[in-house]
Structure formats: C-alpha cells, structure tokens
Design a protein around this motif. Structure first.
Motif, PDB file in Angstrom:
ATOM      1  N   ILE A  91      16.914  19.518  44.326  1.00  0.00           N
ATOM      2  CA  ILE A  91      17.013  18.930  45.658  1.00  0.00           C
ATOM      3  C   ILE A  91      18.433  19.075  46.199  1.00  0.00           C
ATOM      4  O   ILE A  91      18.667  19.100  47.409  1.00  0.00           O
ATOM      5  N   SER A  92      19.401  19.225  45.307  1.00  0.00           N
ATOM      6  CA  SER A  92      20.804  19.306  45.709  1.00  0.00           C
ATOM      7  C   SER A  92      21.175  20.606  46.409  1.00  0.00           C
ATOM      8  O   SER A  92      22.342  20.790  46.783  1.00  0.00           O
ATOM      9  N   VAL A  93      20.227  21.516  46.611  1.00  0.00           N
ATOM     10  CA  VAL A  93      20.562  22.778  47.285  1.00  0.00           C
ATOM     11  C   VAL A  93      20.906  22.575  48.755  1.00  0.00           C
ATOM     12  O   VAL A  93      21.554  23.428  49.372  1.00  0.00           O
ATOM     13  N   TYR A  94      20.521  21.447  49.345  1.00  0.00           N
ATOM     14  CA  TYR A  94      20.686  21.256  50.775  1.00  0.00           C
ATOM     15  C   TYR A  94      22.089  20.755  51.121  1.00  0.00           C
ATOM     16  O   TYR A  94      22.669  19.955  50.388  1.00  0.00           O
ATOM     17  N   LYS A 141      22.573  26.708  42.478  1.00  0.00           N
ATOM     18  CA  LYS A 141      21.115  26.668  42.292  1.00  0.00           C
ATOM     19  C   LYS A 141      20.412  27.499  43.363  1.00  0.00           C
ATOM     20  O   LYS A 141      19.440  28.204  43.087  1.00  0.00           O
ATOM     21  N   ARG A 142      20.892  27.416  44.611  1.00  0.00           N
ATOM     22  CA  ARG A 142      20.301  28.230  45.671  1.00  0.00           C
ATOM     23  C   ARG A 142      20.497  29.717  45.378  1.00  0.00           C
ATOM     24  O   ARG A 142      19.587  30.533  45.586  1.00  0.00           O
ATOM     25  N   SER A 143      21.651  30.076  44.859  1.00  0.00           N
ATOM     26  CA  SER A 143      21.885  31.479  44.503  1.00  0.00           C
ATOM     27  C   SER A 143      21.009  31.914  43.338  1.00  0.00           C
ATOM     28  O   SER A 143      20.628  33.087  43.244  1.00  0.00           O
ATOM     29  N   CYS A 144      20.662  30.981  42.454  1.00  0.00           N
ATOM     30  CA  CYS A 144      19.706  31.288  41.391  1.00  0.00           C
ATOM     31  C   CYS A 144      18.346  31.644  41.991  1.00  0.00           C
ATOM     32  O   CYS A 144      17.663  32.563  41.527  1.00  0.00           O
ATOM     33  N   GLU A 145      17.936  30.905  43.025  1.00  0.00           N
ATOM     34  CA  GLU A 145      16.675  31.197  43.695  1.00  0.00           C
ATOM     35  C   GLU A 145      16.694  32.601  44.297  1.00  0.00           C
ATOM     36  O   GLU A 145      15.724  33.371  44.169  1.00  0.00           O
ATOM     37  N   ILE A 146      17.793  32.943  44.958  1.00  0.00           N
ATOM     38  CA  ILE A 146      17.926  34.255  45.584  1.00  0.00           C
ATOM     39  C   ILE A 146      17.889  35.355  44.521  1.00  0.00           C
ATOM     40  O   ILE A 146      17.218  36.389  44.688  1.00  0.00           O
ATOM     41  N   ALA A 147      18.583  35.129  43.422  1.00  0.00           N
ATOM     42  CA  ALA A 147      18.591  36.107  42.332  1.00  0.00           C
ATOM     43  C   ALA A 147      17.199  36.269  41.733  1.00  0.00           C
ATOM     44  O   ALA A 147      16.783  37.381  41.367  1.00  0.00           O
TER      45      ALA A 147
END
Length: 335
Positions: A91-94, A141-147
């Motif tokens: 949730i902390s991606v925002y 964490k957001r960059s993990c999603e993109i990767a």
C-alpha cells in the motif's frame, strides 16, 4: 500446481505455503536457512541476493513475498523462466493517501536514481527485510512491479498489501493491542476514537495469494480487510479478552511529545499527516470481486490472544511499556 514461494518461512510466506498445501498444491519454499518451513513443503536452500540455480521448468507459479528492489525481481525471473508471478508489493507505493477509499489507480511513483543507489548499497544479508529501505520503500516496491511486468511478460499479479495480523506476527503490532487489552487498568489511546484502522488476517492474505497464482490473474489489487475505527477494533478485542477496561482517547501529539513514536511505540498508528490520512482506509472492492474472503475480526483476535497467552513470558518488540504509558498519564495530569 507446482508453486515456488520465495520468502516462504516468514509470517506471510509460511501462511501462504500452508494455504497452498491445504489446497492440494505442490509447494517448494526458497529459504536461506531451511528453518520454519511449513509441514508438507519441499525446501530449496538459496539466497536470492546471490547467484540462483537454474529453475527453468520446475514451477508453474512463483509467489514472491520479499522483493524490495527491482534487481531482485529480475534475477529471480532469469532463474525461474516462464511462470505466473505473484508479487507482494505494498500500500506504501502511493505518494498521496489523503482521499478516503482510494483505489489501485492512484498515483504510484517509481524509484528515483537515489533510491536505487540506496538499495544497491544495503548489505546482502539485510536486503530481505523492509527496514533498511526507509522512505524509499514504497517507490522501490513500485519499481519492483514495473520490473515484474517486463521480466514476466505481463504474466504477473501485483498485490499491494496492507497491514497483516495474526498468530506468529513478527512485527507484534496487533499483538501488542491484544496483550494491552488483556491487562487490567485504564488505557490511553491515540485518538480520535474514529481513527482509521484496516487490517487483514495473514491466513486470508495467504489464501488470496494462492488463488491469484492458480487463476493466473494479471491485475493489481489492494489486499487488506474492511475499514473500521480504532474504537471498533478495541471493542472487538475486549469482547474476546473479557476485560472491560476503560479507554481514554487523547491527541496523538500528547503521546509524541512524551517521546512515543507512531508505528513502534504506538503500533498501527499512522502519523497525523494529511498525505497518510487514509492509508488505513483504502478500497478493497477489486480484490473482493476477484474472490478475497476475510474472516470476522473476532476469529483473528481469538487466535492471536491464544497464541500470545502461550508466549506471555516473552517481551514484545513494540508498543508502550506500562512505565511509558504512566509517563503519558502523568503528563496529562500536569497539564
């Protein structure tokens, strides 16, 4: 299904392994130590921060509970090959959580070059926990999603996880509230009484991760429970402890001015900052439509209470001590 769970000996990882085994799947847990592996799971001894063995073709799905930087996702993808990948994000991606019931379309910025440099400098033995990443945690964490989207050719589920609770919780944040409500004497709580609170039982979270892996669902979900107030949470806890202690709500600054910090000394309490105001009040409609089922809070409280009462001789690693609470009370009396 043949499922690999990375970080499968942790709080969430073990619950996920147990849920997958209970559903009849073949489970392998990747771990550095081989300790705390769920009964019925195979063990793969490996360190994801170093070279990984070739695992191509061995698994149909991977559930990754401990990726904190994009290179950790990429290296795992190279090892496992073509699988469905379930990434536990946060949730902390925002960058702005000020709107009640915001959904998965809210703005989530990627890591900066400085964030990536910070992650690269963290010692390998510390990279598998969230603490060293500090304020960069959500962006990484957001960059993990993109990767993951790039490395797994879109065959991935992003799980933006909220606060998980239950027996064996190493953070002990919810456990502290259960233990405090099980103690006699009036209780001081950071108010207001309608402060946002939102948690999910780790067993329900684990079951949803397995469901997404088996269904090969390629979506992004908030994974947490129904929103409630802190007063409702404490009422539910007291109903199970059987102790109707009096509760007095005071402004958060009363506690912080006495040296008590949010999250640690004051578990589950977010700072009084507009950007975080709705962090524990997010929409879960999308996950519910996809099959998320959460048990009644009373059931979670009973399980945590029973587990904690068996471990009462062990001090908790968070929460106000009785002495600290008395200091806050003295401060209130002198004002």
């Amino acid at each position: 299904m043949r499922i690999l769970i990375v970080g499968g000996t942790g709080f969430l990882g073990k619950a996920t392994a147990e849920a997958a085994i209970a559903s009849g799947h073949t489970v392998t847990v990747m771990t550095r130590s081989g300790n705390n592996v769920a009964a019925g799971a195979a063990t793969l001894i490996a360190d994801r921060t170093g070279p990984l063995p070739d695992l191509t073709g061995q698994f149909e799905a991977v559930i990754d509970t401990c990726a904190y930087a994009p290179d950790m996702v990429t290296s795992l993808a190279q090892a496992v090959g073509a699988v469905h990948y379930v990434l536990v994000s946060s949730i902390s991606v925002y960058d702005d959580m000020s709107v009640p019931q915001f959904d998965e379309t809210a703005n989530a910025p990627a890591a900066t070059d400085a964030d990536l440099a910070l992650a690269a400098e963290i010692p390998a033995e510390m990279r598998g926990t969230a603490e060293p990443y500090g304020p960069a945690y959500g962006r990484l964490k957001r960059s993990c999603e993109i990767a993951a989207d790039a490395a797994f050719a879109g065959q991935c589920t992003h799980i933006r996880l909220g606060l998980i609770v239950g027996p064996r919780d190493y953070t002990e944040r919810f456990t502290w509230w259960v233990r405090r409500c099980d103690r006699d004497g009036p209780m001081l709580v950071p108010g207001p009484a309608d402060r946002n609170m939102q948690i999910v039982d780790v067993r329900d979270a684990g079951a949803f991760l397995v469901q997404m892996a088996v269904g090969r669902v390629c979506e992004t979900f908030h994974l947490t429970g129904e929103p409630m107030t802190i007063a409702a949470m404490l009422d539910a806890i007291q109903a199970q402890t059987g102790k109707a202690i009096s509760i007095a709500y005071h402004p958060l600054e009363t506690f912080t001015q006495a040296g008590q910090r949010h999250w640690t000394d004051l578990p589950l309490i977010v700072p009084d900052n507009p950007a975080f105001a709705q962090m524990l009040n997010v929409s879960t409609q999308k996950a519910q439509a996809a099959g998320l089922a959460t048990r009644p809070l009373a059931e979670t409280v009973r399980a945590v209470l029973a587990w904690d009462r068996e471990n009462r001789d062990q001090a908790l690693g968070c929460g106000m001590s009785a002495a600290a609470e008395e200091q806050v009370r003295s401060r209130l009396t002198s004002e």
